[in-house]
Write a protein that holds these residues in place. Structure first.
Motif, mmCIF file in Angstrom:
data_model
loop_
_atom_site.group_PDB
_atom_site.id
_atom_site.type_symbol
_atom_site.label_atom_id
_atom_site.label_comp_id
_atom_site.label_asym_id
_atom_site.label_seq_id
_atom_site.Cartn_x
_atom_site.Cartn_y
_atom_site.Cartn_z
ATOM 1 N N LEU A 83 -3.604 -5.413 2.901
ATOM 2 C CA LEU A 83 -4.208 -4.850 1.682
ATOM 3 C C LEU A 83 -4.763 -5.961 0.791
ATOM 4 C CD1 LEU A 83 -1.593 -2.045 0.980
ATOM 5 C CD2 LEU A 83 -4.027 -1.717 1.505
ATOM 6 N N ALA A 84 -5.528 -5.524 -0.233
ATOM 7 C CA ALA A 84 -6.339 -6.440 -1.052
ATOM 8 C C ALA A 84 -5.576 -7.677 -1.535
ATOM 9 C CB ALA A 84 -6.913 -5.678 -2.240
ATOM 10 N N HIS A 85 -4.337 -7.479 -1.988
ATOM 11 C CA HIS A 85 -3.587 -8.627 -2.518
ATOM 12 C C HIS A 85 -3.498 -9.756 -1.486
ATOM 13 C CE1 HIS A 85 -0.606 -10.781 -4.911
ATOM 14 N NE2 HIS A 85 0.108 -10.917 -3.815
ATOM 15 N N MET A 125 -5.220 6.768 -7.287
ATOM 16 C CA MET A 125 -4.035 7.130 -6.494
ATOM 17 C C MET A 125 -3.438 5.974 -5.698
ATOM 18 S SD MET A 125 -5.967 9.295 -3.466
ATOM 19 C CE MET A 125 -4.502 10.136 -2.877
ATOM 20 N N PHE A 126 -4.078 4.795 -5.739
ATOM 21 C CA PHE A 126 -3.624 3.724 -4.836
ATOM 22 C C PHE A 126 -3.689 2.372 -5.547
ATOM 23 C CE2 PHE A 126 -4.178 1.301 -0.651
ATOM 24 C CZ PHE A 126 -2.906 1.599 -0.195
ATOM 25 N N PRO A 170 -3.534 -3.223 -4.740
ATOM 26 C CA PRO A 170 -2.927 -2.767 -3.482
ATOM 27 C C PRO A 170 -2.365 -3.938 -2.658
ATOM 28 C CG PRO A 170 -4.977 -1.593 -3.858
ATOM 29 C CD PRO A 170 -4.876 -2.642 -4.937
ATOM 30 N N TRP A 197 3.412 13.370 6.440
ATOM 31 C CA TRP A 197 4.731 13.144 5.851
ATOM 32 C C TRP A 197 5.836 13.795 6.676
ATOM 33 C CZ3 TRP A 197 4.020 14.289 -0.101
ATOM 34 C CH2 TRP A 197 3.108 13.368 -0.629
ATOM 35 N N PRO A 219 -2.183 1.284 6.513
ATOM 36 C CA PRO A 219 -2.039 1.323 5.057
ATOM 37 C C PRO A 219 -2.952 2.386 4.451
ATOM 38 C CG PRO A 219 -2.766 -0.864 5.811
ATOM 39 C CD PRO A 219 -2.607 -0.016 7.021
ATOM 40 N N LEU A 225 -8.901 15.070 0.759
ATOM 41 C CA LEU A 225 -7.743 14.289 0.295
ATOM 42 C C LEU A 225 -7.648 14.329 -1.229
ATOM 43 C CD1 LEU A 225 -5.624 12.007 1.467
ATOM 44 C CD2 LEU A 225 -7.175 10.467 0.273
ATOM 45 N N GLU A 265 0.029 6.744 3.895
ATOM 46 C CA GLU A 265 1.112 7.343 3.101
ATOM 47 C C GLU A 265 0.572 8.303 2.031
ATOM 48 O OE1 GLU A 265 0.139 4.142 3.127
ATOM 49 O OE2 GLU A 265 0.626 3.088 1.261
ATOM 50 N N LEU A 266 -0.744 8.205 1.739
ATOM 51 C CA LEU A 266 -1.337 9.089 0.733
ATOM 52 C C LEU A 266 -1.692 10.453 1.311
ATOM 53 C CD1 LEU A 266 -3.807 6.494 -0.831
ATOM 54 C CD2 LEU A 266 -1.588 7.196 -1.737
ATOM 55 N N ASP A 267 -1.727 10.545 2.623
ATOM 56 C CA ASP A 267 -2.179 11.767 3.290
ATOM 57 C C ASP A 267 -0.966 12.569 3.723
ATOM 58 O OD1 ASP A 267 -3.432 13.721 4.754
ATOM 59 O OD2 ASP A 267 -4.834 12.346 5.729
ATOM 60 N N VAL A 303 0.243 12.874 -5.214
ATOM 61 C CA VAL A 303 1.300 12.466 -4.285
ATOM 62 C C VAL A 303 2.163 11.336 -4.834
ATOM 63 C CG1 VAL A 303 -0.077 13.139 -2.267
ATOM 64 C CG2 VAL A 303 -0.106 10.751 -3.022
ATOM 65 N N ILE A 304 3.426 11.444 -4.561
ATOM 66 C CA ILE A 304 4.295 10.270 -4.514
ATOM 67 C C ILE A 304 4.374 9.986 -3.020
ATOM 68 C CG2 ILE A 304 6.584 9.315 -4.951
ATOM 69 C CD1 ILE A 304 6.886 11.380 -7.175
ATOM 70 N N PRO A 305 3.794 8.865 -2.560
ATOM 71 C CA PRO A 305 3.590 8.681 -1.119
ATOM 72 C C PRO A 305 4.829 8.982 -0.275
ATOM 73 C CG PRO A 305 2.491 6.948 -2.315
ATOM 74 C CD PRO A 305 3.257 7.746 -3.339
ATOM 75 N N ASN A 332 -10.437 -2.230 -1.926
ATOM 76 C CA ASN A 332 -9.092 -1.816 -2.328
ATOM 77 C C ASN A 332 -8.552 -0.648 -1.518
ATOM 78 O OD1 ASN A 332 -8.890 -3.794 -4.221
ATOM 79 N ND2 ASN A 332 -9.288 -2.473 -5.983
ATOM 80 N N LEU A 333 -9.313 -0.190 -0.548
ATOM 81 C CA LEU A 333 -8.853 0.919 0.290
ATOM 82 C C LEU A 333 -7.950 0.407 1.414
ATOM 83 C CD1 LEU A 333 -10.973 2.523 -1.286
ATOM 84 C CD2 LEU A 333 -11.743 3.518 0.864
ATOM 85 N N HIS A 353 -7.147 -11.249 -0.132
ATOM 86 C CA HIS A 353 -7.760 -12.267 -0.998
ATOM 87 C C HIS A 353 -6.980 -13.581 -0.984
ATOM 88 C CE1 HIS A 353 -9.272 -8.669 -3.654
ATOM 89 N NE2 HIS A 353 -9.966 -8.805 -2.543
#
Lengths: 332, 318
Positions: free
Chosen positions: B103-105, A78-79, A38, B39, B30, A133, B33-35, A143-145, A109-110, B108
Motif C-alpha cells: 500500500l501507499a505508505h 473508506m480507505f 493506506p 467476509w 489489499p 461497492l 477487506e472493504l468488499d 464497513v468496518i473491514p 491510494n487504492l 513511497h
C-alpha cells in the motif's frame, strides 16, 4: 409529489444515523478527523494510540462547537483511516454531528484488489463495480473491514492523480457518480489537472451538477484560470477548502476573501463552500493542525470586513452544506 | 543446528519436522477487506482452517510457513491461536507478495525504510503481537517484469536477510536477472533465497529454474495441486503430469535435489477471493508424496525435499 416528499423527509446521514437537514448548523465540510495513509497502520514506527487519538479529536471538536460549529464532515473516504466506532463515540461525547464519507482515490491510494485483481489479465475495476461497492456503503451501511456495517455514508468522495486523471480514476469517478445518483448522496471530487474535464466524467453519468462538490478550487492554478466561477456557473458547488493554508500551491486567505466576494457578486453565493482540510490526527502523512473552527473564528471576520453580509455568511456556512448534504431520492 | 522464528517463539530447527514452505492461512489482496462479499465470521474461518491444520499435523506435518506478506490480511494473533490449538508450527513472513500488494505508505518508502520495517518484524515483532517473522516475502508484480518498487523491496529484503539471518522467498521466478543482480550487490548468497512458482501454468516456461539453480539459488516448486484437472481451475493451473515430470526432471537428470523445495500454496480460508475448492496444504500428503513414491522416489529423497532442505533454508544464518 416527489419533490414534496424529498422536502418532508430532508435528512442527512451522520455516523449516528439520519438527522434532519436543518439541524446541522455551521458545517465544516472538507475536514479529516483521523487520517491514515493506506498501509501506515502496518508501519513498524507508527502507533495508533486509541485513547490519545480520542482525546485529541474530542478536544478539537469541542473547540469547534464552542466557536459555533455544528457539523464536521470527515472526507477521508473508506480507505484512509476511517474508524467508525471512534467517530460514533466522538459524536456522542462532543455533541458535534459527524458525517463520514465513502469513496477512494487517487489511484495510488487504492489497494491491489482494485488495480491488479487475481484475474488474467489483471484488469483494474470497471465503473460498475466501483458503483456497487460505494452504493452499498450507503444502502447497507459503511464497513468496518471484515467485521460489520454501520450507518450509511453521508458523502461520496474521490480524487484524481495530481499529474492528471488516470484511466482507472476515470472508472472510479464514473462509479462514484453512479453511486451518488443511485443513492441520492452527494459527490465531492478532488481534481487533478483539469477540473472541468474531470467534472465532465461525473456529470456524464447523469448526476446533476448540484449534487457535486468540486474540491480544492482555491488552488492557485484554478483561481488564475477563473475555474471557481465557471464551475459555479455550471451549477456545481465550489469548495474553497484550504482556508488558513497559505502555502504556494493555494491562494492565501486575503485572495480567498477577494474570490468569495467576486463569486457572490457574480450571483454564486449559493454555490460556495468554505473549509480548511484540517487533519485532526494524521498517520503516515503531514498533519494540518488548523482548528476546525478556523473558518468561523478567523475567516468570517475577514469576509465581514470585506463587506460580505450576514445573510451570505449564513448561506455559505449553513444553507449550502445543508442543501448538498441532504439525501435526495435515489434512482435505484 | 539452529533456530527458526515461529509465531509462538523461536524453536530448534530439529523440531520443525516436515515443512510446507509456501502456504497461506488466508490471503486477500489489499482492499479486499472493504468488499463484504468475502467476509467470514471468525467461527467460519476457524471451521475452515482448524481441520486442515489438524489433518496436516496427523499426517506428520510439522511446520506451516505462511507466505502472506504485509497488507494481505496477515493476522498474527489468529496464527498464534491456530498454532497453539493444532500443534503445527507456523512461521510468519514479513515483506510483500509483490510491489502491487504494497500500500501507499510502503510504495513511497525508501529501501532503508523498507529494510527497517522487515528487520523490526524479524527482531522485535509484527505489530503488537510479539510474534517475529521467520522469513521475508518478495515478488514480481503482475505484468511479468520487476517494477522499481519490486526492486526496492528485493533490495530491502536482501539487507534485512543479511543482517538478521532469515531467508527470502520470492513470488514468481520470472525476470530473475535483476533480482539476482540485487542479491549480488547486497552480498546475500543465493542459497538464502528460494525462487518460487517456477512450476505454475503461466510462468513455468518463462522461469529459468536450472539457470538460477546453477548460480546457487534454491528453487520452489510450490504450486502443486493447482491442476487443470480440477473442476474449476484457476488461471495459473497446469496439467498434473506436466508439473510432476518437470519436478522429477529437476531433481533427477538435472541434479538439483539439494536445492529444491516443494509446497502447495493453498489457502486454508481465503480472504479476498473464492479460493480453489478442494485444494489444501494436505495435497502434499494426499497426492504429491504418493505420486513421488509411484515415480520411484525413495524415502530418503522425500525427507530431503520436505524436511532437510527447508530446515536448512529456514534456519537463521547469522
Amino acid at each position: 409529489m416527489a419533490d414534496a416528499h424529498a422536502h418532508l423527509s430532508a435528512a442527512v446521514n451522520t455516523v449516528l444515523g439520519t438527522v434532519p437537514a436543518d439541524s446541522l448548523g455551521v458545517v465544516a465540510i472538507h475536514e479529516a478527523l483521523l487520517s491514515v495513509l493506506p498501509g501506515a497502520q502496518y508501519a513498524y514506527d507508527i502507533t495508533l494510540d486509541q485513547a490519545k487519538i480520542f482525546d485529541t479529536l474530542a478536544s478539537k471538536l469541542r473547540a469547534f462547537k464552542a466557536a459555533g460549529g455544528g457539523t464536521v464532515v470527515d472526507n477521508t473516504g473508506m480507505f484512509h483511516g476511517r474508524d467508525l466506532p471512534l467517530l460514533e463515540s466522538l459524536a456522542r461525547a462532543t455533541g458535534v454531528n459527524i458525517i463520514a464519507s465513502t469513496g477512494m482515490g487517487p489511484e495510488e491510494n487504492l489497494g491491489g484488489y482494485f488495480l491488479t485483481p487475481q484475474t488474467n489479465p489483471p484488469t483494474p475495476w470497471p465503473a460498475d463495480k466501483f458503483a456497487d461497492l460505494l452504493a452499498q456503503e450507503i444502502t447497507d451501511g459503511m464497513v468496518i473491514p471484515r467485521l460489520e456495517r454501520r450507518a450509511p455514508a453521508g458523502l461520496v468522495i474521490t480524487e484524481a492523480d495530481a499529474h492528471g486523471i488516470t484511466p482507472t480514476e476515470v472508472s472510479l469517478f464514473q462509479g462514484s457518480a453512479r453511486a451518488a445518483l443511485r443513492t441520492g448522496v452527494a459527490l465531492s471530487v478532488r481534481w487533478g489537472t483539469d477540473a472541468h474535464a474531470e467534472l465532465a466524467h461525473v456529470l456524464g453519468e447523469g448526476l446533476e451538477s448540484n449534487r457535486v462538490i468540486v474540491a480544492n478550487l482555491d488552488r492557485a492554478d484554478a483561481v488564475a484560470e477563473g475555474v471557481p466561477a465557471t464551475v459555479a456557473a455550471k451549477g456545481a458547488y465550489v469548495a474553497l477548502d484550504h482556508v488558513g493554508q497559505n502555502d504556494g500551491s493555494y491562494i492565501d486567505d486575503a485572495a480567498r476573501v477577494t474570490l468569495v466576494t467576486e463569486l457572490i457578486a457574480a450571483g454564486h453565493a449559493d454555490r460556495i463552500l468554505l473549509s480548511s482540510n484540517a487533519i485532526g490526527v494524521a498517520a503516515g502523512l503531514t498533519p494540518v493542525t488548523l482548528p476546525y473552527e478556523f473558518v468561523l473564528t478567523e475567516f468570517v471576520p475577514a469576509l465581514r470586513a470585506a463587506g460580505v453580509s450576514d445573510a451570505d455568511v449564513q448561506q455559505i456556512l449553513v444553507d449550502n452544506p445543508r442543501d448538498v448534504l441532504t439525501v435526495r431520492g435515489g434512482k435505484a | 543446528m539452529g533456530k527458526v522464528n515461529t509465531v509462538l517463539g523461536p524453536v530448534a530447527t530439529e523440531t520443525l519436522g516436515l515443512i510446507a514452505f509456501h502456504e497461506h492461512i488466508g490471503y486477500g489482496m489489499p482492499g479486499s477487506e472493504l468488499d463484504s462479499k468475502w467476509w467470514k465470521t471468525p467461527e467460519q474461518k476457524y471451521e475452515e482452517t482448524v481441520p486442515k491444520l489438524r489433518a496436516f499435523h496427523e499426517y506428520g506435518g510439522g511446520t506451516f510457513v505462511d507466505a502472506t506478506g504485509i497488507c494481505n490480511g496477515r493476522d498474527l494473533d489468529y496464527y498464534k491461536s491456530l498454532s497453539a490449538k493444532t500443534g503445527v508450527h507456523i512461521v510468519a513472513s514479513t515483506g510483500f507478495v509483490g510491489g502491487d500488494t504494497a500500500l501507499a505508505h510502503f510504495a513511497h518508502a525508501s529501501v532503508e525504510y523498507l529494510a527497517d520495517q522487515f528487520i523490526h518484524e524479524i527482531t522485535v515483532g509484527i505489530g503488537n503481537s510479539g510474534a517475529k517473522a521467520g522469513i521475508i516475502k518478495v515478488g514480481v508484480s503482475r505484468g511479468g517484469r520487476m517494477t522499481d518498487l519490486d526492486k526496492r523491496i528485493y533490495r530491502a529484503a536482501a539487507r534485512a536477510a543479511k543482517l538478521t539471518g532469515v531467508a527470502v522467498m520470492t513470488h514468481l521466478a520470472i525476470d530473475a536477472e535483476p533480482a539476482i543482480e540485487i542479491f549480488g550487490e547486497e552480498g546475500l548468497p543465493l542459497d538464502r533465497v528460494v525462487f518460487g512458482h517456477v512450476d505454475d501454468g503461466v510462468n513455468h516456461d518463462k522461469s529459468k529454474d536450472t539457470w538460477i539453480a546453477s548460480l546457487g539459488g534454491r528453487i520452489g516448486f510450490d504450486t502443486f495441486g493447482y491442476e487443470t484437472e480440477l473442476p474449476d481451475p484457476p488461471f495459473w493451473a497446469r496439467p498434473r503430469k506436466d508439473r510432476l515430470d518437470h519436478f522429477l526432471r529437476f531433481i533427477g537428470e538435472q541434479g538439483y535435489l539439494g536445492q529444491v523445495l516443494a509446497s502447495a500454496d493453498a489457502n486454508c480460508s481465503p480472504l479476498g477471493w473464492p479460493g480453489v475448492k478442494g485444494h489444501t496444504v494436505n495435497y502434499i500428503f494426499e497426492d504429491l508424496i504418493p505420486d513421488l513414491r509411484a515415480a520411484g522416489i525413495d524415502e530418503a529423497t522425500i525427507t530431503t525435499i520436505f524436511v532437510d532442505n527447508p530446515a536448512d533454508f529456514l534456519t537463521l544464518h547469522n
